[in-house]
Design an enzyme around this catalytic site. Structure first.
Site, PDB file in Angstrom:
ATOM      1  N   LYS A  96      39.755  31.705  35.878  1.00  0.00           N
ATOM      2  CA  LYS A  96      38.712  32.694  36.170  1.00  0.00           C
ATOM      3  C   LYS A  96      37.802  32.722  34.954  1.00  0.00           C
ATOM      4  CE  LYS A  96      39.072  37.446  36.588  1.00  0.00           C
ATOM      5  NZ  LYS A  96      37.840  38.140  36.150  1.00  0.00           N
ATOM      6  N   ALA A 184      35.752  43.274  39.766  1.00  0.00           N
ATOM      7  CA  ALA A 184      35.255  44.276  38.820  1.00  0.00           C
ATOM      8  C   ALA A 184      34.508  45.417  39.495  1.00  0.00           C
ATOM      9  CB  ALA A 184      34.344  43.665  37.770  1.00  0.00           C
TER      10      ALA A 184
END
Lengths: 257, 200
Positions: A96, A184
Site C-alpha cells: 500500500k 482513510a
C-alpha cells in the site's frame, strides 16, 4: 467476491493494525471484523516502542493476508526503499503505497506517488496506491501499472466520512472495472455503508476501530455495515427525488364518501 | 569498501526500517540483555531489511549469531574479543570492528587486524557507565596517527553540534546513538546527520 491482483477476497473490510491498545485487542478486532487483509506499517507501528520484530511475528501469526504500507514516507526514494524492505520482511509483492505531501492533512503527494508506483510496478510489486479522488491522478496511476486504487474518504484519522461525494461518485463511474477501496477518513459504520452503497469495492478502517472505546465491538459493527452497504448496492437503491411519492397505492382504496 | 561517515547505533531491526529509507547506509545493531532467541530474530530481520535497503549492517557482540545468520560485519568490545573465534569470522569473510578505550586495548585490537577501530567515549555518554573519562578530541588525533589507514570511528556522546570537531580531529567515521534514537524527531534528526556527513 472481490478480486485484487488475482487474489479473491471474501471480506470487503480491510483493517489497519496501528494504534490498538494491545496485541490481544488487535487480534480480537481482526476476528470480529472478519477481515482477511490487514495493513501493517513497516516503519511507524513496528518501530521502537512496539518491540519491532515481535509485532511482525504477531501479525504473521494472525493467518491473514498482510498488506504492508509505506506510512510516514515523504519521498519517492523513501517509499521505494520501504517497499523493498517490506517485501523482504513479509514476503509479499503487495504494497500500500503512501507518499505524504502535506503534514497537516497527510494528503498524498500525487506526483511522487505516481512516480513511486511506476518504479515499483516495473519491479513486480502489486501496488495499492493511497490517492485522492482526482480522476486525472487515477488515470496516471493506472497507466503506471496500478490495478487497484485506494482513494481517501477524508484525511487519515479524521473520521469525517466521505468528504467529496461528487468526486468519489465520479471516480466510481469513470473506472467501473477497477477495484476501488476507500482508504482513510471513515469514522463510523454508516460512512462505510455509504461507501459500499456508492459502489466502492471495499473499505479500509484503522483509527475508527482502534480508537473506539470498545474496538472489538466496533470492528463487528463495521463488518455488519460493510455487508449491509454491499447488499444494498447489489439490490439497486432507488434514486432520490424532490417530491414525496406515496408508498401506499391509492388504487383500490375504499371510497368512504 | 569505504565506510559511511556517520552511522546510527540502534537496538532493534525496526529502527532499521525507519532509518534506512532516509538514506542511512551503515547501521550498527547493538542489542543488550535479551534472550538469545530474540536476538536471533532481531539479527535475522535486521539482515533482511539491510539487504533489501542496500545498507551495511554491523552486528555488535553476538558474533556467533551473526555468523549463523550470514552477516558480514561484526563489532566486538574488548571482552568479546578474547572469546570470539576470529579465525572463523575471517574464514567466513566477516569484517571486524573493535572498541578501544586505552593504549593497551588499542594494541590488542591492532593485533586482530581490524577493519576499523572505535575510540570512545569522546564525550560523556548517557548510555553506559564507564570506568573511562571522556577521551576528548586530542585523543582522536593520537589514535589516528597510531592506526594509520585503518578507519577510526569516534563514539560516545556525539551530537550534531560536535560532529565537525570530531572530523577535524581526525576521525573518519562518527557513530551516534541518543542524538538520533532518543531525539523527539528521530527521522528529522537523522536527515540532519546525513546532510552534515555529506558536507563534511
Amino acid at each position: 467476491m472481490l478480486e485484487v491482483y488475482g487474489t479473491q477476497l471474501g471480506s470487503r473490510l480491510l483493517l489497519g493494525t496501528a494504534r490498538y491498545s494491545s496485541p490481544a485487542v488487535l487480534t480480537e478486532a481482526i476476528r470480529a471484523a472478519r477481515a482477511e487483509v490487514v495493513t501493517v506499517s513497516l516503519r511507524r507501528e513496528a518501530a521502537g516502542e512496539r518491540a519491532g520484530q515481535g509485532f511482525w511475528s504477531l501479525v504473521r501469526g494472525l493467518n491473514v493476508r498482510v498488506l504492508p504500507n509505506t506510512a510516514g514516507c515523504h519521498s519517492v526514494k523513501e517509499a521505494v526503499t520501504t517497499a523493498h524492505m517490506a517485501r523482504e520482511v513479509f514476503g509479499t509483492p503487495w504494497v500500500k503505497l503512501e507518499v505524504i505531501g502535506e503534514d497537516d492533512t497527510l494528503q498524498p503527494d500525487v506526483f511522487a506517488l505516481t512516480e513511486a508506483a511506476r518504479i515499483l510496478a516495473a519491479e513486480g510489486f502489486e501496488v495499492f496506491p493511497y490517492t485522492t479522488e482526482d480522476l486525472v491522478v487515477a488515470e496516471r496511476l493506472l497507466a503506471a501499472g496500478c490495478r487497484v486504487l485506494m482513494p481517501w474518504g477524508a484525511p487519515i484519522g479524521s473520521g469525517r466520512g466521505l468528504n467529496n461525494l461528487f468526486g468519489l461518485t465520479a471516480l466510481r463511474a469513470h473506472f467501473p472495472g477497477v477495484p476501488l477501496i476507500i482508504d482513510a477518513g471513515i469514522g463510523v459504520p454508516s460512512h462505510a455503508a455509504q461507501a459500499m452503497e456508492l459502489g466502492f469495492d471495499a473499505v479500509l478502517i484503522n483509527t475508527a476501530v482502534a480508537q473506539a472505546t470498545d474496538p472489538v465491538a466496533m470492528a463487528g459493527a463495521f463488518a455488519l455495515a460493510v455487508e449491509a452497504g454491499r447488499a444494498a448496492r447489489l439490490a439497486g437503491p432507488i434514486e432520490p427525488r424532490d417530491f414525496a411519492a406515496p408508498s401506499t397505492p391509492v388504487v383500490g382504496q375504499a371510497f368512504l364518501g | 569498501m569505504k565506510l559511511a561517515r556517520v552511522y546510527p547505533i540502534v537496538d532493534s531491526a525496526a529502527w532499521i526500517s525507519r532509518l534506512a529509507p532516509l538514506g542511512v547506509r551503515l547501521v550498527q545493531l547493538r542489542i543488550k540483555e535479551r534472550p538469545a532467541d530474540e536476538v536471533r530474530d532481531e539479527v535475522r530481520a535486521a539482515r533482511a531489511l539491510s539487504a533489501a535497503a542496500g545498507l551495511q549492517l554491523i552486528v555488535n557482540d553476538y558474533w556467533e549469531i551473526a555468523l549463523e545468520q550470514g552477516c558480514d560485519f561484526v563489532h566486538l568490545g574488548q571482552g568479546d574479543l578474547g572469546d570470539a573465534d576470529l579465525a572463523a569470522l575471517r574464514r567466513a569473510g566477516v569484517r571486524l570492528g573493535i572498541s578501544t578505550h586505552d593504549h593497551e586495548e588499542l594494541e590488542r585490537a591492532l593485533h586482530a587486524a581490524p577493519d576499523y577501530v572505535a575510540l570512545g567515549p569522546i564525550y560523556p555518554t548517557l548510555l553506559k557507565v564507564m570506568p573511562w573519562q571522556p577521551q576528548g578530541l586530542e585523543r582522536i588525533g593520537e589514535w589516528k596517527r597510531r592506526i594509520g589507514t585503518i578507519p577510526l570511528v569516534a563514539i560516545g556522546g556525539l551530537t550534531l553540534e560536535r560532529l565537525a570537531g570530531v572530523f577535524a580531529a581526525g576521525a573518519d567515521v562518527a557513530a551516534v546513538v541518543t542524538d538520533i534514537v532518543r531525539h523527539r524527531d528521530p527521522e528529522g534528526r537523522a536527515r540532519q546527520w546525513l546532510a552534515a556527513a555529506r558536507a563534511a
